[in-house]
Design a protein around this motif. Structure first.
Motif, PDB file in Angstrom:
ATOM      1  N   PHE A   4      46.013 137.767 113.244  1.00 27.55           N
ATOM      2  CA  PHE A   4      44.856 138.616 112.953  1.00 27.55           C
ATOM      3  C   PHE A   4      44.535 139.508 114.138  1.00 27.55           C
ATOM      4  N   VAL A  23      46.696 140.669 116.407  1.00 29.49           N
ATOM      5  CA  VAL A  23      47.702 141.734 116.485  1.00 29.49           C
ATOM      6  C   VAL A  23      47.423 142.783 115.414  1.00 29.49           C
ATOM      7  N   LEU A  24      47.033 142.310 114.204  1.00 23.40           N
ATOM      8  CA  LEU A  24      46.731 143.239 113.119  1.00 23.40           C
ATOM      9  C   LEU A  24      45.568 144.159 113.494  1.00 23.40           C
ATOM     10  N   MET A  25      44.534 143.584 114.090  1.00 19.34           N
ATOM     11  CA  MET A  25      43.352 144.386 114.398  1.00 19.34           C
ATOM     12  C   MET A  25      43.585 145.319 115.575  1.00 19.34           C
ATOM     13  N   GLY A  57      46.772 146.305 117.084  1.00 21.99           N
ATOM     14  CA  GLY A  57      47.871 147.233 116.891  1.00 21.99           C
ATOM     15  C   GLY A  57      48.508 147.701 118.180  1.00 21.99           C
ATOM     16  N   TRP A  69      48.254 132.577  92.833  1.00 27.07           N
ATOM     17  CA  TRP A  69      47.616 133.888  92.941  1.00 27.07           C
ATOM     18  C   TRP A  69      48.255 134.891  91.996  1.00 27.07           C
ATOM     19  N   PHE A  92      46.309 136.928  89.137  1.00 29.72           N
ATOM     20  CA  PHE A  92      46.271 138.380  88.979  1.00 29.72           C
ATOM     21  C   PHE A  92      46.544 138.772  87.541  1.00 29.72           C
ATOM     22  N   ILE A 149      43.466 138.095  85.555  1.00 26.60           N
ATOM     23  CA  ILE A 149      42.409 139.068  85.835  1.00 26.60           C
ATOM     24  C   ILE A 149      42.688 140.373  85.097  1.00 26.60           C
ATOM     25  N   TRP A 150      43.951 140.777  85.103  1.00 27.34           N
ATOM     26  CA  TRP A 150      44.336 142.011  84.420  1.00 27.34           C
ATOM     27  C   TRP A 150      44.035 141.904  82.926  1.00 27.34           C
ATOM     28  N   GLY A 209      40.252 141.601  82.304  1.00 26.23           N
ATOM     29  CA  GLY A 209      39.631 142.851  82.708  1.00 26.23           C
ATOM     30  C   GLY A 209      39.772 143.914  81.634  1.00 26.23           C
ATOM     31  N   ASN A 235      35.724 129.690  91.941  1.00 24.49           N
ATOM     32  CA  ASN A 235      35.903 131.083  92.357  1.00 24.49           C
ATOM     33  C   ASN A 235      36.864 131.825  91.443  1.00 24.49           C
ATOM     34  N   THR A 245      34.960 132.863  88.411  1.00 19.39           N
ATOM     35  CA  THR A 245      34.085 133.992  88.700  1.00 19.39           C
ATOM     36  C   THR A 245      34.875 135.273  88.900  1.00 19.39           C
ATOM     37  N   LEU A 246      36.047 135.157  89.519  1.00 14.83           N
ATOM     38  CA  LEU A 246      36.868 136.333  89.812  1.00 14.83           C
ATOM     39  C   LEU A 246      37.401 136.964  88.526  1.00 14.83           C
ATOM     40  N   THR A 247      37.659 136.150  87.508  1.00 15.07           N
ATOM     41  CA  THR A 247      38.139 136.691  86.244  1.00 15.07           C
ATOM     42  C   THR A 247      36.984 137.415  85.552  1.00 15.07           C
ATOM     43  N   PRO A 248      37.125 138.707  85.240  1.00 17.81           N
ATOM     44  CA  PRO A 248      36.031 139.427  84.594  1.00 17.81           C
ATOM     45  C   PRO A 248      35.687 138.772  83.250  1.00 17.81           C
TER      46      PRO A 248
END
Lengths: 106, 164, 92
Positions: B14, B16-18, B20, B65, B69, B72-73, B76, B112, B115-118
């Motif tokens: 994290f 290194v990512l921030m 750069g 995950w 997705f 969710i699609w 949604g 979660n 909840t994440l699923t519309p």
């Protein structure tokens, strides 16, 4: 070129989902149904716009940052939504329920 | 011990990512702050099974995950169609059911994900019972004894506490 | 192209603002504010590409963090009346 078209399509799709969610936010009849509309913006709108931007960015640190933003949104938005729903119910906001419902709200 | 090592690696990634930047001085500062934060996390006892669930298998998490997705699609699209329908065919429903997860991580993931699923929102969640608000009656029927319930049960792992 | 995305996000933002003004309950306003926060994160990312300055992504990240903390803080305030008490937790 093909990548460009794909990313444009994704960004436009994400924008369309965002506007749809906002229309739902205005049209829905009560508080709880409005939250469902808002969750479209948080999930599909955000995901497609970020995916489109990732295709534009190519493979670099920017891509990783966009993925980090996506993960952040996907981890925090359900927590905020859940806290909101629970607080509203605890404060006595009665959800509008369809007729002929089997389970009652105690 | 494995958990501390994975926390160190994740925090440094994290950093290194921030930043750069890859000059030795800045990377050294990164190592110093990562070690300090890890020490603090260990001291505050928040680098535990719940705060940093390193015991989950990466393959299981990633495949969950991807499946989420897809869900969710699909839902949604359903919710978007309801919003744009001029008649606005909603039938809001509250439903209670008992989740089959045993660990806190599993319960949180399941709640979660709902909840994440519309179209579905977890209003109350604890080990015994979930209270879910759904936009349509069909959506409410879909969360009880769902495939999501089964999948989270699969990847949450065992209930046993490990010592590290 | 990025301008089109930014325009779509601005339309979303103004619709959410209408909901935030109308209410009627405080929770409706918080939902609208939360959506505005999400849209602002996306808008910052898009503006980063629009102007060719990837620094905006860092701002987006910070804004995302502030958004969730702000929402939870407002909720806690309206739920318990202050920000200090931990409140009663159910479950374990």
């Amino acid at each position: 070129m093909l990548l460009d078209i794909a990313s444009w399509a994704l960004i436009l799709l994400g924008g369309a989902f965002c506007i749809t969610g906002a229309i739902g936010l205005l049209r829905m009849p009560d508080f709880f149904t409005r939250m469902h509309a808002a969750s479209i913006i948080d999930t599909l709108g955000a995901a497609f716009i970020l995916m489109g931007l990732i295709l534009q960015a190519g493979f670099s640190l920017v891509t990783v940052k966009l993925i980090a933003i996506g993960i952040l949104l996907f981890l925090t938005s359900p927590v905020a939504t859940h806290a909101l729903a629970r607080a509203a119910l605890a404060r006595g906001v009665q959800p509008m329920l369809a007729k002929g419902d089997v389970s009652s709200n105690s | 011990m494995l958990r501390i090592a994975s926390l160190l690696v994740a925090l440094f990634a994290f950093w290194v990512l921030m930043s750069g930047m890859f000059s030795p001085f800045l990377l050294g500062l990164g190592v110093a702050s990562v070690v300090a934060v890890t020490w603090l996390a260990r001291h505050m006892e928040i680098a535990d099974r719940e705060g940093h669930p390193a015991h989950l298998r990466l393959v299981a998490v990633v495949s969950y995950w991807l499946w989420l997705f897809k869900e969710i699609w699909l839902s949604g699209l359903k919710v978007a169609r309801i919003i744009l329908d001029p008649r606005l065919p909603v039938s809001p429903t509250l439903v209670r059911f008992a989740p089959s997860q045993k660990t806190a991580v599993g319960i949180a993931t399941h709640a979660n994900s709902i909840t994440l699923t519309p179209g579905t929102i977890t209003v109350q969640a604890n080990h015994q019972e979930f209270l879910v608000h759904a936009l349509t009656r069909d959506g409410a029927a879909g969360v009880v004894e769902s495939e999501m319930n089964r999948r989270v049960r699969e990847f949450e792992g065992s209930d046993l506490e490990e010592n590290d | 192209m990025f301008a089109a995305a930014a325009a779509a996000l601005l339309v979303t933002l103004s619709l959410a603002l209408v909901r935030a003004f109308r209410g009627p309950t405080v929770f409706d306003r918080v939902v609208a504010a939360n959506s505005i926060g999400t849209v602002a994160v996306l808008l910052l990312a898009v503006i980063g590409f629009l102007t060719g300055r990837p620094d905006f992504l860092d701002l987006a990240l910070v804004y995302g963090l502030l958004n969730v903390v702000g929402t939870i803080a407002v909720l806690k305030f309206f739920h318990f009346g202050d920000l200090g008490e931990p409140g009663d937790e159910e479950g374990a």
